[in-house]
Design a protein around this motif. Sequence first.
Motif, short mmCIF file in Angstrom:
data_model
loop_
_atom_site.label_atom_id
_atom_site.label_comp_id
_atom_site.label_asym_id
_atom_site.label_seq_id
_atom_site.Cartn_x
_atom_site.Cartn_y
_atom_site.Cartn_z
N VAL A 192 -7.63 -13.44 -0.53
CA VAL A 192 -8.02 -13.50 0.88
C VAL A 192 -6.80 -13.85 1.71
O VAL A 192 -6.04 -14.76 1.35
CB VAL A 192 -9.11 -14.57 1.09
N ASN A 193 -6.62 -13.15 2.79
CA ASN A 193 -5.52 -13.43 3.71
C ASN A 193 -6.09 -13.44 5.12
O ASN A 193 -6.70 -12.45 5.53
CB ASN A 193 -4.44 -12.34 3.58
N PRO A 194 -6.00 -14.51 5.89
CA PRO A 194 -5.30 -15.76 5.57
C PRO A 194 -6.00 -16.57 4.48
O PRO A 194 -7.17 -16.33 4.18
CB PRO A 194 -5.31 -16.50 6.91
N VAL A 195 -5.27 -17.53 3.97
CA VAL A 195 -5.78 -18.35 2.87
C VAL A 195 -6.97 -19.20 3.32
O VAL A 195 -6.88 -19.89 4.33
CB VAL A 195 -4.65 -19.27 2.37
N VAL A 196 -8.07 -19.10 2.59
CA VAL A 196 -9.22 -19.99 2.82
C VAL A 196 -9.76 -20.42 1.46
O VAL A 196 -9.41 -19.82 0.42
CB VAL A 196 -10.37 -19.29 3.60
N TYR A 197 -10.61 -21.40 1.46
CA TYR A 197 -11.22 -21.84 0.21
C TYR A 197 -12.25 -20.80 -0.22
O TYR A 197 -13.09 -20.37 0.56
CB TYR A 197 -11.90 -23.20 0.41
N ILE A 198 -12.16 -20.36 -1.47
CA ILE A 198 -13.10 -19.36 -1.99
C ILE A 198 -14.08 -20.05 -2.93
O ILE A 198 -13.67 -20.60 -3.95
CB ILE A 198 -12.37 -18.26 -2.78
N GLU A 199 -15.36 -20.01 -2.57
CA GLU A 199 -16.36 -20.62 -3.44
C GLU A 199 -17.03 -19.52 -4.27
O GLU A 199 -17.47 -18.52 -3.73
CB GLU A 199 -17.41 -21.34 -2.59
N ILE A 200 -17.07 -19.71 -5.57
CA ILE A 200 -17.73 -18.74 -6.44
C ILE A 200 -19.14 -19.22 -6.71
O ILE A 200 -19.33 -20.32 -7.24
CB ILE A 200 -16.95 -18.56 -7.75
N CYS A 201 -20.14 -18.42 -6.32
CA CYS A 201 -21.54 -18.83 -6.46
C CYS A 201 -22.27 -17.93 -7.45
O CYS A 201 -22.50 -16.76 -7.15
CB CYS A 201 -22.27 -18.70 -5.13
N GLN A 248 -22.78 -12.88 -9.29
CA GLN A 248 -22.09 -13.95 -8.60
C GLN A 248 -21.56 -13.42 -7.28
O GLN A 248 -21.32 -12.23 -7.12
CB GLN A 248 -20.98 -14.56 -9.45
N LEU A 249 -21.40 -14.34 -6.35
CA LEU A 249 -20.81 -13.92 -5.10
C LEU A 249 -19.72 -14.89 -4.69
O LEU A 249 -19.66 -16.02 -5.16
CB LEU A 249 -21.86 -13.72 -4.00
N GLN A 250 -18.81 -14.38 -3.86
CA GLN A 250 -17.74 -15.21 -3.32
C GLN A 250 -18.12 -15.56 -1.89
O GLN A 250 -18.40 -14.67 -1.09
CB GLN A 250 -16.38 -14.47 -3.32
N ARG A 251 -18.12 -16.84 -1.61
CA ARG A 251 -18.44 -17.26 -0.25
C ARG A 251 -17.18 -17.84 0.41
O ARG A 251 -16.51 -18.69 -0.18
CB ARG A 251 -19.55 -18.31 -0.27
N ILE A 252 -16.90 -17.37 1.60
CA ILE A 252 -15.79 -17.94 2.36
C ILE A 252 -16.24 -18.16 3.80
O ILE A 252 -17.14 -17.48 4.30
CB ILE A 252 -14.52 -17.04 2.34
N VAL A 253 -15.64 -19.13 4.43
CA VAL A 253 -15.90 -19.41 5.84
C VAL A 253 -14.59 -19.16 6.58
O VAL A 253 -13.55 -19.71 6.21
CB VAL A 253 -16.36 -20.86 6.05
N VAL A 254 -14.65 -18.31 7.60
CA VAL A 254 -13.43 -17.83 8.22
C VAL A 254 -13.45 -18.05 9.73
O VAL A 254 -14.44 -17.74 10.40
CB VAL A 254 -13.23 -16.32 7.93
#
Lengths: 280, 280, 280, 280
Positions: free
Chosen positions: C41-50, C58-64
């Motif tokens: 991910v660019n820009p860098v954010v915390y990637i949560e794997i759910c 599974q899904l990847q959750r990010i808050v941007v």
Amino acid sequence: MRRIDVGCDLSYQVRQTTVFLFQISAAQTPHQRLICGQFSVNPVVYIEICPIGMEGNQLQRIVVEPCELQIAYRATVELTPEVEAPTTVGESDASQMPAEVLTYLNPSRYCESDLLSKFAFEEFGMIPRGFLRVKAICEWVNAHLDYSSGSTNSTTTAADVLLQRTGVCRDYAHLAITLCRGVGIPARYVAGYAVDLQPPDFHGFFEAYLDGQWYLFDPTKLAPVGGLVRIGVGRDAADVSFATLIGVALMTSQSVLATESAISDHTVSTDNSQSAVSTA
Amino acid sequence: MRRIDVGCDLSYQVRQTTVFLFQISAAQTPHQRLICGQFSVNPVVYIEICPIGMEGNQLQRIVVEPCELQIAYRATVELTPEVEAPTTVGESDASQMPAEVLTYLNPSRYCESDLLSKFAFEEFGMIPRGFLRVKAICEWVNAHLDYSSGSTNSTTTAADVLLQRTGVCRDYAHLAITLCRGVGIPARYVAGYAVDLQPPDFHGFFEAYLDGQWYLFDPTKLAPVGGLVRIGVGRDAADVSFATLIGVALMTSQSVLATESAISDHTVSTDNSQSAVSTA
Amino acid sequence: MRRIDVGCDLSYQVRQTTVFLFQISAAQTPHQRLICGQFSVNPVVYIEICPIGMEGNQLQRIVVEPCELQIAYRATVELTPEVEAPTTVGESDASQMPAEVLTYLNPSRYCESDLLSKFAFEEFGMIPRGFLRVKAICEWVNAHLDYSSGSTNSTTTAADVLLQRTGVCRDYAHLAITLCRGVGIPARYVAGYAVDLQPPDFHGFFEAYLDGQWYLFDPTKLAPVGGLVRIGVGRDAADVSFATLIGVALMTSQSVLATESAISDHTVSTDNSQSAVSTA
Amino acid sequence: MRRIDVGCDLSYQVRQTTVFLFQISAAQTPHQRLICGQFSVNPVVYIEICPIGMEGNQLQRIVVEPCELQIAYRATVELTPEVEAPTTVGESDASQMPAEVLTYLNPSRYCESDLLSKFAFEEFGMIPRGFLRVKAICEWVNAHLDYSSGSTNSTTTAADVLLQRTGVCRDYAHLAITLCRGVGIPARYVAGYAVDLQPPDFHGFFEAYLDGQWYLFDPTKLAPVGGLVRIGVGRDAADVSFATLIGVALMTSQSVLATESAISDHTVSTDNSQSAVSTA
């Protein structure tokens, strides 16, 4: 030539002033001669006869105050035996159809021919154009639907029926009409009576426009085509509802009759209620 | 009195013999006088003018062999400024409506008033009957829908639009018509041109029947009601499609114009292609 | 054994704080070994794997925050060549199916098997139970639908598709799933990648439960079943949307890749953006 | 703490070997303690208890040869009085919700939240997020629908109900769930029993996920929330049908009971038929 007695008795509990529009009287057409007809209302009210549209439909309009309302209709018609179309009857071309027929290619409330035309072409596009193609559509509808009272309601459309595969006469007609329009054959709904229908009820069937004229079809096969008596025609059942109410009233009973006339000299008994003889 | 120039240019790549039914020519009505009109086809073919139904609709039918087809329509109409109905205009009662108006209470393909009547009564049943009620329906439609090109297609109905809350002019009209019928006000679709519509396109609006006559409404508010030019009326857009094709042809371009006439002496240039002057 | 490289690049213009749920990473299953995978991910954010549900999704959750967002996913999987089921594979009986499989007999958002079961029984009820019956359903779907990009949208259901006869991969899968459930065969949607799909895009296919295990089918025939890479499974596409957004963001570009791995020693290039290696 | 007796008696005429899946037994949850339960079948057959999914649902599966089948279920549960949520309870943010909750934002068979989200946002988007917003949705549903037995059927969806404005408990719950999902609140269907419901029947209500936990709501207001006994949860009624039949059988009678337990020492009478005590 057949002579047929038709009629119905309808009762309503009228709770507020209500306008009723009835479409229950037999039509006058080249193939259907109205010998006599009587539309009676109890209690007595003024009956207005309203011709509707260009196909000879008419309705009776009455305005009723709160009461127990009784409607009785009786008529005798003479049907000119409609000779079954020769299987060589073809289809009219869109370039030749009279303008007033073109309307019956349009989709309508219960006949979404725009939605089903791809399906229609796929199933019936390869069949030679003409009477036999409409026959094939009727056979298909008859074979793929189950007749089941109460399985559908007044909002059920041809697309619904095609999926559910279940319906009543009105649904059979709607689906067949939709498939006809889908392949480019004008088709219209006919509301009427059917000799010896079991159980007795109003009936719905349809007409397709072929080689310059309208031909009658009944995909339910519940009654012989030669024993169908027309009330009116329309794009679909929305146009020929047997009773439309604006107000508050509850139907309390309904009976319908349609039988071969026993005697050729027919007399209609009269009663004391007001009546309109609708010989069109 | 306003003088308005309207017209359109349509091009098709015709790949097989195709029957075209066009509904693009301005109607002649008491409020809309057709000063001049010209319907041109290139290459030259026979143009048949077909009156349809009882409301003055007409369509042009042509049969075209494979070619690059060009249709040009130009007309000038004079609109008698329609005085905005006084807010005191009431509704006609179902017991008084002319029979031919009753039809416009029926549900139709894109206006399922049977499905939405409960909703309509709930939202608009308490509003005093009359012009202001239709106005309230238009305001509600305008406030609750987003206008978005391409958000709907030719199968989208009023019920779809009520849920999606998005549509184009045709959808706005369909929903308003459906809500009118739902509370017992006859309503019909009008296809036409609209002065200075941005971007220029065919337009769809509607009429409601109040106190013995039809009144024009445009819930999109995209053009002043006084600048709306009628092509035809119908139960909904299914009846007044600007072009219906039976055959195989691809539309390659479309442009529409509708502007206030700059000069009062209007002359239409003629070209070499065959043309029919449709002054009705 | 085949080695396949898959991946995608997605760009968004994020206008307000937005939560993204991505389902784009290749699953780990007995038939699909994840060699390596990288979600950047660019820009860098915390990637949560759910992890979601019981089937390994599974899904990847990010808050941007508002920005130009770029997502890049790359993975290599090893597919154990799935031997085509022998044509003798039968169906599991409802009395024997594991409880977690029974759920896949239920109707779902885009697969209204309750509506279509009569149709399904009529068309496929007579075919001997088993692998060949699902094959027959796939052939029917393939033969009766036209593949057409843009012909359907995210609200299109199996019933819609059955009528329209047009759709994309997701619609083909939905209809086949619905017909399977309709005759009593559990079926589920699979979102994934397909080797050499033209044009490259995410793909949708399905699995049917037969004789105690799930078998893969692709009614579009656009890619060999042996080249299908799973992202996730669900009742229908509603469960495995590749991206779900809560907020305001606009997708500005999307590209998807899935090719046979040229070399067996695969290395993933790393970049400076934060990444999560999802080897499950 | 309340003690509640629930149960039902179901009779079927089984005409061919039929697999029955029953979801009628009370669930065991932190708020609902199962004191005793008995599932009896006459004639005696093997009863398989199948846990389904991750939310504690379970069903009883039996395979029955042609016979007159009688099912009797009785149980007593203890409900920990669920303290009404303080009106200050807010909503969970999509960035924080547990993964297994995210699923309940997806549209499902009878809850087309994708179709209704624009409507939901328009009506409820301005209301402050939290318990009071769900309460407002329930009030809206209750105020805008008429409760009418038989007005809907097993294929009726939330979108249908929103238009028709009529339905039964299941429809009320479906519409409220759909509106919750539409504004981003996870919501799920609960099938169960309701103390003193008139007339006695199975009941349907729902849960919304707020501030990290599920809260119970019943938009019908037909029974106090504190007297609702859970059978199971699902995306909508498709997941928790009380009886699913694969085979041919006709339901001949059904009765349901749910009453406050008169005595605290509860004993269940046993009979000779085989029974499974499902204390989970």
